[in-house]
Motif scaffolding. Structure first.
Motif, mmCIF file in Angstrom:
data_model
loop_
_atom_site.group_PDB
_atom_site.id
_atom_site.type_symbol
_atom_site.label_atom_id
_atom_site.label_comp_id
_atom_site.label_asym_id
_atom_site.label_seq_id
_atom_site.Cartn_x
_atom_site.Cartn_y
_atom_site.Cartn_z
ATOM 1 N N LEU A 1 -6.100 73.043 -37.653
ATOM 2 C CA LEU A 1 -6.668 71.717 -37.372
ATOM 3 C C LEU A 1 -5.994 71.099 -36.148
ATOM 4 O O LEU A 1 -6.651 70.493 -35.300
ATOM 5 C CB LEU A 1 -6.489 70.797 -38.583
ATOM 6 N N GLY A 2 -4.672 71.281 -36.067
ATOM 7 C CA GLY A 2 -3.935 70.775 -34.905
ATOM 8 C C GLY A 2 -4.402 71.422 -33.617
ATOM 9 O O GLY A 2 -4.560 70.755 -32.584
ATOM 10 N N ARG B 1 -15.495 73.080 -34.724
ATOM 11 C CA ARG B 1 -14.118 73.555 -34.525
ATOM 12 C C ARG B 1 -13.262 73.263 -35.753
ATOM 13 O O ARG B 1 -12.306 73.962 -36.028
ATOM 14 C CB ARG B 1 -13.489 72.865 -33.309
ATOM 15 N N TYR B 2 -13.602 72.173 -36.449
ATOM 16 C CA TYR B 2 -12.781 71.757 -37.591
ATOM 17 C C TYR B 2 -13.208 72.416 -38.896
ATOM 18 O O TYR B 2 -12.558 72.246 -39.919
ATOM 19 C CB TYR B 2 -12.880 70.234 -37.770
ATOM 20 N N PRO C 1 -18.249 69.811 -31.429
ATOM 21 C CA PRO C 1 -16.857 69.531 -31.813
ATOM 22 C C PRO C 1 -16.595 69.676 -33.311
ATOM 23 O O PRO C 1 -15.565 70.203 -33.715
ATOM 24 C CB PRO C 1 -16.650 68.092 -31.352
ATOM 25 N N TRP C 2 -17.544 69.230 -34.151
ATOM 26 C CA TRP C 2 -17.305 69.286 -35.601
ATOM 27 C C TRP C 2 -17.121 70.711 -36.089
ATOM 28 O O TRP C 2 -16.459 70.967 -37.081
ATOM 29 C CB TRP C 2 -18.438 68.594 -36.370
ATOM 30 N N ALA D 1 -7.406 72.789 -33.164
ATOM 31 C CA ALA D 1 -8.791 72.357 -32.917
ATOM 32 C C ALA D 1 -8.824 70.960 -32.310
ATOM 33 O O ALA D 1 -9.627 70.663 -31.424
ATOM 34 C CB ALA D 1 -9.577 72.385 -34.222
ATOM 35 N N ARG D 2 -7.925 70.076 -32.770
ATOM 36 C CA ARG D 2 -7.898 68.690 -32.296
ATOM 37 C C ARG D 2 -7.261 68.583 -30.910
ATOM 38 O O ARG D 2 -7.465 67.605 -30.198
ATOM 39 C CB ARG D 2 -7.095 67.837 -33.302
ATOM 40 N N GLY D 3 -6.484 69.624 -30.555
ATOM 41 C CA GLY D 3 -5.798 69.582 -29.261
ATOM 42 C C GLY D 3 -4.413 68.983 -29.348
ATOM 43 O O GLY D 3 -3.749 68.764 -28.325
ATOM 44 N N LYS D 4 -3.959 68.687 -30.570
ATOM 45 C CA LYS D 4 -2.599 68.144 -30.736
ATOM 46 C C LYS D 4 -1.573 69.249 -30.564
ATOM 47 O O LYS D 4 -0.437 69.001 -30.168
ATOM 48 C CB LYS D 4 -2.447 67.522 -32.129
ATOM 49 N N SER E 1 -10.472 73.019 -41.839
ATOM 50 C CA SER E 1 -10.476 71.989 -42.892
ATOM 51 C C SER E 1 -10.833 72.616 -44.237
ATOM 52 O O SER E 1 -10.345 72.178 -45.278
ATOM 53 C CB SER E 1 -11.424 70.839 -42.550
#
Lengths: 199, 97
Positions: free
Chosen positions: A92-93, A46-47, A43-44, A95-98, A51
């Motif tokens: 980032l959005g 993806r950011y 997971p890290w 990647a986070r799924g937001k 970032s």
């Protein structure tokens, strides 16, 4: 007076940002090589590049603040800061799924297009005035053309051409920025008005 | 019938081999990116040693000594190979197609 003493020369800042773009390029090319699914297994990871892009946007604000050669320089650096924040934030959005829509990738296309335009607009000298002028023109046109890659990614997210093209864009940009010198000739040309090369 | 099954198994093995070879190739590319980047940085330092002020530091200010682009490139390659590439390569070999 104190600020002038501690402010780094423009070429140093270009080399530091070149290093940032080199890292971005390596991350994006690696993701293109292994594919998004493998890349996203940790997971890290993806950011990582979003970032990094966001951080570079934040760091561009001091550049805007302290390198005030002209109004157009400030506007160019400010617009880079904002589009880097937008690109990093949108990714980032995602990647986070937001954020869900693949069309958020259009922010990256906008980022490259605005950056390219800013390079071209704020360089007021011709291509062969000095090396810095040449590289500004080259970077501007490179980024404008490269904006096609994230544009393609927005409509065809699995396109390998787009993924590799996007990654290699940052590697090319790193080479361009590393080649920059404050006052240096380009292909044997250096305008009398550019000044005297210092090293 | 048994010949059909054998043929299918053989074909599956071939497909599996091709996929495994593809994964291995991708893992090798990722593992090569770091050393390749470092090699570019070292090559640059050899071709333009005057870009490394650490080699002739006398009279240089802080920024001139801090800004060493060929070393930056070499360092990025080392860090990529050391910190990121092993995990990515491992995931390629174990992960989804």
């Amino acid at each position: 007076m104190i600020l002038a003493g501690i402010k780094p020369q423009a070429e140093f800042v270009h080399w530091w940002f070149a290093t940032g773009f080199l890292i971005l390029g390596l991350l994006l090319v690696s993701e293109a090589v292994v594919g998004h699914d493998v890349w996203a297994m940790r997971p890290w990871r993806r950011y990582l590049w979003p970032s990094f892009a966001f951080l570079m946007g934040v760091l561009m604000f001091p550049v805007m603040t302290f390198f005030t050669n002209s109004t157009i320089h400030m506007i160019a650096h400010g617009s880079w800061a904002q589009v880097l924040l937008l690109t990093g934030g949108a990714e980032l959005g995602l990647a986070r799924g937001k954020l869900h829509s693949q069309y958020w990738r259009l922010c990256s296309a906008l980022g490259l297009a605005v950056s390219g335009a800013a390079f071209l607009v704020h360089e007021q000298n011709g291509w062969l005035f000095a090396r810095a002028a040449f590289l500004h023109h080259l970077a501007g046109w490179t980024l404008l053309v490269a904006a096609l890659f994230p544009l393609l990614q927005a409509f065809r997210p699995r396109s390998l051409t787009a993924a590799y093209g996007f990654g290699f864009t940052f590697l090319v940009l790193a080479v361009i920025l590393y080649s920059d010198r404050d006052i240096a000739p380009i292909f044997g040309h250096l305008s009398y008005y550019a000044g005297v090369p210092h090293r | 019938m048994s010949a059909d099954i054998a043929h299918k198994l053989e074909r599956n093995l071939e497909i599996h081999d091709a996929a495994a070879r593809g994964r291995l190739r991708r893992a090798r590319i990722v593992l090569t990116l770091g050393p390749l980047t470092s090699a570019v940085g070292v090559g640059w330092a050899v071709l333009q040693p005057w870009r490394l002020t650490l080699l002739h530091p006398h009279g240089q200010g802080f920024y001139w000594l801090f800004a060493e682009p060929p070393l930056y490139v070499a360092l990025v390659g080392v860090l990529f190979r050391w910190l990121l590439a092993p995990g990515i390569a491992a995931d390629v070999l174990e992960g989804p197609e």
